[in-house]
Design a protein around this motif. Structure first.
Motif, PDB file in Angstrom:
ATOM      1  N   VAL A 145       0.835  -1.206   0.000  1.00  0.00           N
ATOM      2  CA  VAL A 145       0.000   0.000   0.000  1.00  0.00           C
ATOM      3  C   VAL A 145       0.866   1.251   0.000  1.00  0.00           C
ATOM      4  O   VAL A 145       0.617   2.206  -0.759  1.00  0.00           O
ATOM      5  CB  VAL A 145      -0.941  -0.002   1.219  1.00  0.00           C
ATOM      6  N   LEU A 146       1.895   1.268   0.834  1.00  0.00           N
ATOM      7  CA  LEU A 146       2.779   2.436   0.897  1.00  0.00           C
ATOM      8  C   LEU A 146       3.518   2.636  -0.427  1.00  0.00           C
ATOM      9  O   LEU A 146       3.689   3.768  -0.888  1.00  0.00           O
ATOM     10  CB  LEU A 146       3.786   2.269   2.041  1.00  0.00           C
ATOM     11  N   THR A 147       3.937   1.544  -1.037  1.00  0.00           N
ATOM     12  CA  THR A 147       4.652   1.645  -2.314  1.00  0.00           C
ATOM     13  C   THR A 147       3.757   2.206  -3.403  1.00  0.00           C
ATOM     14  O   THR A 147       4.133   3.141  -4.127  1.00  0.00           O
ATOM     15  CB  THR A 147       5.187   0.267  -2.733  1.00  0.00           C
ATOM     16  N   PHE A 148       2.566   1.643  -3.532  1.00  0.00           N
ATOM     17  CA  PHE A 148       1.614   2.152  -4.521  1.00  0.00           C
ATOM     18  C   PHE A 148       1.278   3.615  -4.245  1.00  0.00           C
ATOM     19  O   PHE A 148       1.135   4.416  -5.172  1.00  0.00           O
ATOM     20  CB  PHE A 148       0.334   1.311  -4.506  1.00  0.00           C
ATOM     21  N   SER A 149       1.139   3.966  -2.963  1.00  0.00           N
ATOM     22  CA  SER A 149       0.761   5.333  -2.605  1.00  0.00           C
ATOM     23  C   SER A 149       1.862   6.326  -2.952  1.00  0.00           C
ATOM     24  O   SER A 149       1.581   7.426  -3.452  1.00  0.00           O
ATOM     25  CB  SER A 149       0.438   5.410  -1.106  1.00  0.00           C
ATOM     26  N   VAL A 150       3.106   5.955  -2.697  1.00  0.00           N
ATOM     27  CA  VAL A 150       4.224   6.853  -3.009  1.00  0.00           C
ATOM     28  C   VAL A 150       4.318   7.084  -4.514  1.00  0.00           C
ATOM     29  O   VAL A 150       4.495   8.221  -4.978  1.00  0.00           O
ATOM     30  CB  VAL A 150       5.544   6.266  -2.466  1.00  0.00           C
ATOM     31  N   VAL A 151       4.203   6.009  -5.286  1.00  0.00           N
ATOM     32  CA  VAL A 151       4.329   6.117  -6.744  1.00  0.00           C
ATOM     33  C   VAL A 151       3.161   6.900  -7.341  1.00  0.00           C
ATOM     34  O   VAL A 151       3.349   7.875  -8.072  1.00  0.00           O
ATOM     35  CB  VAL A 151       4.446   4.714  -7.381  1.00  0.00           C
ATOM     36  N   PHE A 152       1.946   6.481  -7.025  1.00  0.00           N
ATOM     37  CA  PHE A 152       0.784   7.139  -7.622  1.00  0.00           C
ATOM     38  C   PHE A 152       0.523   8.503  -6.996  1.00  0.00           C
ATOM     39  O   PHE A 152      -0.119   9.354  -7.606  1.00  0.00           O
ATOM     40  CB  PHE A 152      -0.440   6.243  -7.512  1.00  0.00           C
ATOM     41  N   GLY A 153       1.034   8.716  -5.776  1.00  0.00           N
ATOM     42  CA  GLY A 153       0.917  10.034  -5.176  1.00  0.00           C
ATOM     43  C   GLY A 153       1.687  11.083  -5.956  1.00  0.00           C
ATOM     44  O   GLY A 153       1.268  12.239  -6.047  1.00  0.00           O
ATOM     45  N   ALA A 154       2.814  10.681  -6.534  1.00  0.00           N
ATOM     46  CA  ALA A 154       3.606  11.621  -7.338  1.00  0.00           C
ATOM     47  C   ALA A 154       2.846  12.041  -8.594  1.00  0.00           C
ATOM     48  O   ALA A 154       2.846  13.218  -8.968  1.00  0.00           O
ATOM     49  CB  ALA A 154       4.947  10.992  -7.715  1.00  0.00           C
ATOM     50  N   PHE A 155       2.189  11.096  -9.231  1.00  0.00           N
ATOM     51  CA  PHE A 155       1.398  11.430 -10.414  1.00  0.00           C
ATOM     52  C   PHE A 155       0.191  12.280 -10.033  1.00  0.00           C
ATOM     53  O   PHE A 155      -0.180  13.216 -10.745  1.00  0.00           O
ATOM     54  CB  PHE A 155       0.948  10.152 -11.124  1.00  0.00           C
ATOM     55  N   ALA A 156      -0.436  11.942  -8.903  1.00  0.00           N
ATOM     56  CA  ALA A 156      -1.565  12.741  -8.433  1.00  0.00           C
ATOM     57  C   ALA A 156      -1.114  14.156  -8.087  1.00  0.00           C
ATOM     58  O   ALA A 156      -1.853  15.119  -8.324  1.00  0.00           O
ATOM     59  CB  ALA A 156      -2.201  12.075  -7.211  1.00  0.00           C
ATOM     60  N   SER A 157       0.073  14.281  -7.546  1.00  0.00           N
ATOM     61  CA  SER A 157       0.609  15.605  -7.228  1.00  0.00           C
ATOM     62  C   SER A 157       0.737  16.469  -8.470  1.00  0.00           C
ATOM     63  O   SER A 157       0.383  17.654  -8.462  1.00  0.00           O
ATOM     64  CB  SER A 157       1.982  15.458  -6.555  1.00  0.00           C
ATOM     65  N   ASN A 158       1.208  15.865  -9.547  1.00  0.00           N
ATOM     66  CA  ASN A 158       1.346  16.613 -10.800  1.00  0.00           C
ATOM     67  C   ASN A 158      -0.022  17.035 -11.346  1.00  0.00           C
ATOM     68  O   ASN A 158      -0.192  18.161 -11.840  1.00  0.00           O
ATOM     69  CB  ASN A 158       2.076  15.754 -11.825  1.00  0.00           C
ATOM     70  N   VAL A 159      -1.016  16.138 -11.241  1.00  0.00           N
ATOM     71  CA  VAL A 159      -2.367  16.457 -11.716  1.00  0.00           C
ATOM     72  C   VAL A 159      -2.980  17.579 -10.885  1.00  0.00           C
ATOM     73  O   VAL A 159      -3.558  18.539 -11.419  1.00  0.00           O
ATOM     74  CB  VAL A 159      -3.251  15.198 -11.665  1.00  0.00           C
ATOM     75  N   ILE A 160      -2.868  17.473  -9.565  1.00  0.00           N
ATOM     76  CA  ILE A 160      -3.464  18.473  -8.683  1.00  0.00           C
ATOM     77  C   ILE A 160      -2.766  19.820  -8.831  1.00  0.00           C
ATOM     78  O   ILE A 160      -3.413  20.873  -8.810  1.00  0.00           O
ATOM     79  CB  ILE A 160      -3.412  17.975  -7.223  1.00  0.00           C
ATOM     80  N   TYR A 161      -1.450  19.792  -8.997  1.00  0.00           N
ATOM     81  CA  TYR A 161      -0.716  21.043  -9.204  1.00  0.00           C
ATOM     82  C   TYR A 161      -1.202  21.745 -10.469  1.00  0.00           C
ATOM     83  O   TYR A 161      -1.439  22.960 -10.470  1.00  0.00           O
ATOM     84  CB  TYR A 161       0.783  20.749  -9.302  1.00  0.00           C
ATOM     85  N   GLY A 162      -1.372  20.990 -11.565  1.00  0.00           N
ATOM     86  CA  GLY A 162      -1.877  21.574 -12.802  1.00  0.00           C
ATOM     87  C   GLY A 162      -3.294  22.093 -12.642  1.00  0.00           C
ATOM     88  O   GLY A 162      -3.646  23.136 -13.201  1.00  0.00           O
ATOM     89  N   ALA A 163      -4.124  21.367 -11.862  1.00  0.00           N
ATOM     90  CA  ALA A 163      -5.501  21.815 -11.637  1.00  0.00           C
ATOM     91  C   ALA A 163      -5.533  23.114 -10.846  1.00  0.00           C
ATOM     92  O   ALA A 163      -6.350  24.004 -11.122  1.00  0.00           O
ATOM     93  CB  ALA A 163      -6.280  20.728 -10.900  1.00  0.00           C
ATOM     94  N   MET A 164      -4.640  23.240  -9.879  1.00  0.00           N
ATOM     95  CA  MET A 164      -4.564  24.487  -9.113  1.00  0.00           C
ATOM     96  C   MET A 164      -4.138  25.652  -9.995  1.00  0.00           C
ATOM     97  O   MET A 164      -4.639  26.774  -9.856  1.00  0.00           O
ATOM     98  CB  MET A 164      -3.598  24.323  -7.938  1.00  0.00           C
ATOM     99  N   GLN A 165      -3.245  25.374 -10.911  1.00  0.00           N
ATOM    100  CA  GLN A 165      -2.803  26.424 -11.828  1.00  0.00           C
ATOM    101  C   GLN A 165      -3.911  26.825 -12.802  1.00  0.00           C
ATOM    102  O   GLN A 165      -3.912  27.940 -13.320  1.00  0.00           O
ATOM    103  CB  GLN A 165      -1.583  25.946 -12.623  1.00  0.00           C
ATOM    104  N   ALA A 166      -4.856  25.904 -13.059  1.00  0.00           N
ATOM    105  CA  ALA A 166      -5.920  26.169 -14.023  1.00  0.00           C
ATOM    106  C   ALA A 166      -7.046  27.018 -13.447  1.00  0.00           C
ATOM    107  O   ALA A 166      -7.846  27.579 -14.201  1.00  0.00           O
ATOM    108  CB  ALA A 166      -6.487  24.842 -14.540  1.00  0.00           C
ATOM    109  N   VAL A 167      -7.150  27.100 -12.121  1.00  0.00           N
ATOM    110  CA  VAL A 167      -8.188  27.940 -11.514  1.00  0.00           C
ATOM    111  C   VAL A 167      -7.938  29.392 -11.911  1.00  0.00           C
ATOM    112  O   VAL A 167      -6.830  29.901 -11.759  1.00  0.00           O
ATOM    113  CB  VAL A 167      -8.186  27.792  -9.981  1.00  0.00           C
TER     114      VAL A 167
END
Length: 293
Positions: A145-167
């Motif tokens: 669970v921690l491994t999947f979370s670390v890996v996919f958390g990085a991709f989610a971080s990039n998505v959320i960062y772009g979404a914040m920039q789009a507001v």
């Protein structure tokens, strides 16, 4: 499982098949479907927390925190996922054991690193050799669970960062002009608005997460792919239920499972997107307004 299954050699037809499908290994095969579902349900919110933290860190005005956030995202996105699936569990396991070693064995004088070996005292081992089997399996699942979370958390971080920039920046500036603090702007304007922009990317990540669950076998977890390959392989007469190569049938079951899971996910995500887009200044929201007009 059934009384009449005690002697498989005397069975044939439907009775043989029912007994074959109710063996102990098949029960573990059925349970592995639940393991995959639990992994997805737990990993998704934990990865979202990692991603949200990484996105906020990348937007921070504090330089070290901003560098940390961007490094986390860039490093994992720039390295093949399978490398991290092999590296993170080992790093986490050794990190936990090292901390326990320092606490439980303060008088230890030998180095922890001895050539290529990582040696800690017996009391610091995770899990302990005397621990029951379920504890070993739970520990391995937690590392997964921690491994999947670390890996996919990085991709989610990039998505959320772009979404914040789009507001739209004008909305943030208007809120600040009305006297809101930076925290209030983030909490009341930025974060509620950005989910509309983030959902398409997060939906794709959800689908990728589902399709990545077969990598569980790399982390030592007996997943559905492991059991399908194990049970479907040719079994000679030395086994209780000999049969030919049936792997194609087992993998067809996995195909149906994943197709069903992704199909349900698409429908739920589509409804969620429609709900979040209502009244928003996005293309989806504009389409809904025109349809209602």
């Amino acid at each position: 499982m059934f009384a009449n299954c005690a002697d498989p050699s005397g069975l044939e037809g439907l009775s043989w098949l029912l007994c074959y499908l109710s063996t102990g290994k098949h029960l573990m095969f059925y349970a592995s479907f639940l393991v995959v579902l639990v992994l997805i349900v737990i990993t998704a919110p934990v990865a979202l927390i990692f991603g949200f933290g990484g996105a906020l860190a990348a937007r921070s005005t504090f330089l070290p925190l901003r560098v940390l956030g961007k490094t986390y995202t860039s490093m994992i996105r720039g390295v093949p996922d399978i490398v991290f699936f092999l590296f993170v569990p080992v790093a986490l396991d050794q990190g936990f054991e090292y901390l326990r070693h320092k606490i439980k064995c303060p008088d230890w004088t030998e180095p922890v690193r001895q050539g290529n070996d990582f040696v800690v005292c017996a009391a610091a081992k995770l899990p302990l050799s005397t621990s029951p089997q379920w504890w070993h399996e739970l520990y391995g699942f937690t590392l997964a669970v921690l491994t999947f979370s670390v890996v996919f958390g990085a991709f989610a971080s990039n998505v959320i960062y772009g979404a914040m920039q789009a507001v739209p920046r004008a909305q943030l500036e208007t809120a600040a002009a009305y006297g809101m603090s930076s925290r209030q702007v983030n909490r009341r304007i930025l974060i509620p608005q950005m989910w509309t922009y983030a959902l398409p990317g997060l939906s794709n990540l959800w689908m990728i997460l589902i399709k990545a669950t077969p990598l569980l076998f790399l982390l030592g977890v007996a997943d559905i792919v492991y059991w399908a390959r194990e049970l479907g392989a040719t079994k000679s007469s030395i086994y209780a239920y000999p049969h030919g190569d049936w792997r194609v049938w087992y993998f067809l079951v996995l195909l149906a499972f994943y197709l069903g899971l992704t199909s349900v996910s698409e429908k739920l995500l589509s409804r969620l997107t429609t709900r979040l887009s209502r009244g928003q200044a996005t293309m989806a929201g504009e389409t809904m307004r025109k349809a209602d007009a």
